[in-house]
Motif scaffolding. Sequence first.
Motif, PDB file in Angstrom:
ATOM      1  N   LYS A   1     -58.541  84.958 -17.704  1.00 54.04           N
ATOM      2  CA  LYS A   1     -58.102  86.206 -16.906  1.00 54.04           C
ATOM      3  C   LYS A   1     -58.763  86.696 -15.724  1.00 54.04           C
ATOM      4  O   LYS A   1     -60.038  86.894 -16.143  1.00 54.04           O
ATOM      5  N   ASP A   2     -58.209  87.034 -14.590  1.00 54.73           N
ATOM      6  CA  ASP A   2     -58.641  87.545 -13.596  1.00 54.73           C
ATOM      7  C   ASP A   2     -58.725  89.079 -13.497  1.00 54.73           C
ATOM      8  O   ASP A   2     -58.167  89.561 -14.358  1.00 54.73           O
ATOM      9  N   THR A   3     -59.097  89.841 -12.717  1.00 56.23           N
ATOM     10  CA  THR A   3     -59.318  91.182 -12.659  1.00 56.23           C
ATOM     11  C   THR A   3     -57.838  91.945 -12.472  1.00 56.23           C
ATOM     12  O   THR A   3     -57.922  93.060 -13.033  1.00 56.23           O
ATOM     13  N   SER A   4     -57.039  91.213 -12.304  1.00 55.98           N
ATOM     14  CA  SER A   4     -55.438  91.744 -11.989  1.00 55.98           C
ATOM     15  C   SER A   4     -54.898  91.307 -13.591  1.00 55.98           C
ATOM     16  O   SER A   4     -53.902  91.954 -13.826  1.00 55.98           O
ATOM     17  N   GLY A   5     -55.407  90.768 -14.431  1.00 56.48           N
ATOM     18  CA  GLY A   5     -54.915  90.618 -15.748  1.00 56.48           C
ATOM     19  C   GLY A   5     -53.941  89.357 -15.975  1.00 56.48           C
ATOM     20  O   GLY A   5     -53.406  88.955 -16.741  1.00 56.48           O
ATOM     21  N   THR A   6     -54.171  88.571 -14.648  1.00 57.28           N
ATOM     22  CA  THR A   6     -53.366  87.321 -14.722  1.00 57.28           C
ATOM     23  C   THR A   6     -54.191  86.089 -15.051  1.00 57.28           C
ATOM     24  O   THR A   6     -55.183  85.847 -14.648  1.00 57.28           O
TER      25      THR A   6
ATOM     26  N   ARG B   1     -55.393  82.386 -14.867  1.00 58.52           N
ATOM     27  CA  ARG B   1     -55.624  81.615 -13.779  1.00 58.52           C
ATOM     28  C   ARG B   1     -56.455  80.410 -14.336  1.00 58.52           C
ATOM     29  O   ARG B   1     -57.218  80.387 -15.232  1.00 58.52           O
TER      30      ARG B   1
ATOM     31  N   THR C   1     -63.603  94.040  -3.880  1.00 59.24           N
ATOM     32  CA  THR C   1     -62.914  93.223  -5.070  1.00 59.24           C
ATOM     33  C   THR C   1     -63.732  92.458  -6.027  1.00 59.24           C
ATOM     34  O   THR C   1     -63.412  91.903  -6.820  1.00 59.24           O
TER      35      THR C   1
ATOM     36  N   LYS D   1     -61.608  93.712 -16.276  1.00 58.24           N
ATOM     37  CA  LYS D   1     -61.805  94.619 -15.262  1.00 58.24           C
ATOM     38  C   LYS D   1     -62.375  95.909 -15.548  1.00 58.24           C
ATOM     39  O   LYS D   1     -62.763  96.350 -16.847  1.00 58.24           O
TER      40      LYS D   1
ATOM     41  N   TYR E   1     -59.789  84.913  -6.420  1.00 58.69           N
ATOM     42  CA  TYR E   1     -59.393  85.561  -7.872  1.00 58.69           C
ATOM     43  C   TYR E   1     -60.618  86.120  -8.426  1.00 58.69           C
ATOM     44  O   TYR E   1     -61.581  85.223  -8.735  1.00 58.69           O
TER      45      TYR E   1
END
Length: 184
Positions: free
Chosen positions: A48-53, A55, A74, A92, A155
């Motif tokens: 999970k990346d910092t946007s919650g997606t 990857r 970022t 995050k 990302y």
Amino acid sequence: MKVDVFVEVFKEENGKKKVLKRKKASSFVKAFIGLLNVQMAQATRTIKDTSGTDRSYGANSNNFAVNAGAGTSTYGIQVGTGTNAVTIDDYKLQTQIAHGTGAGQLQYGATSIDTYTVSSGRAFFNVQRLFTNSSGSDITVREVGLVGLFYSTSYPVLLDRTLIEFTIPNGETRGVNYQIIVSV
């Protein structure tokens, strides 16, 4: 072998770094171990990346890049105002402070990484960033994070989140330093 991570808050006085606070970092989060596994296994994993997606990340020489330039918020060292307890699932900061000069914002300097040093049975290096407050009011930071870029993407992924409280008075600069130490 033991790995320790410390977070320091400092200010520069008369050309020297004066440490105001130092504490052991709360925790590398699960994305850290996942990305270390990607590198060691030379395999692809979903993280999970910092946007919650979620990857897919694969092995690449650019993994773990934290050397963000000035004004880039970022990745690199980030600061925030969140107070929730740190968990292994954090991806995050709870409430990141934005880059800028407006109300509630801080100016993010460049994140710099020292060359590692080996001495007395331990090896270590520092990752540090300066934050300048031109917002018009004092800003209280309550959380810091170390965020890296991975797999030749944009990302960002949270590696560490630590609760540490300090105030940056209006018109002043404070630094955050991550010291990563390996010892036997």
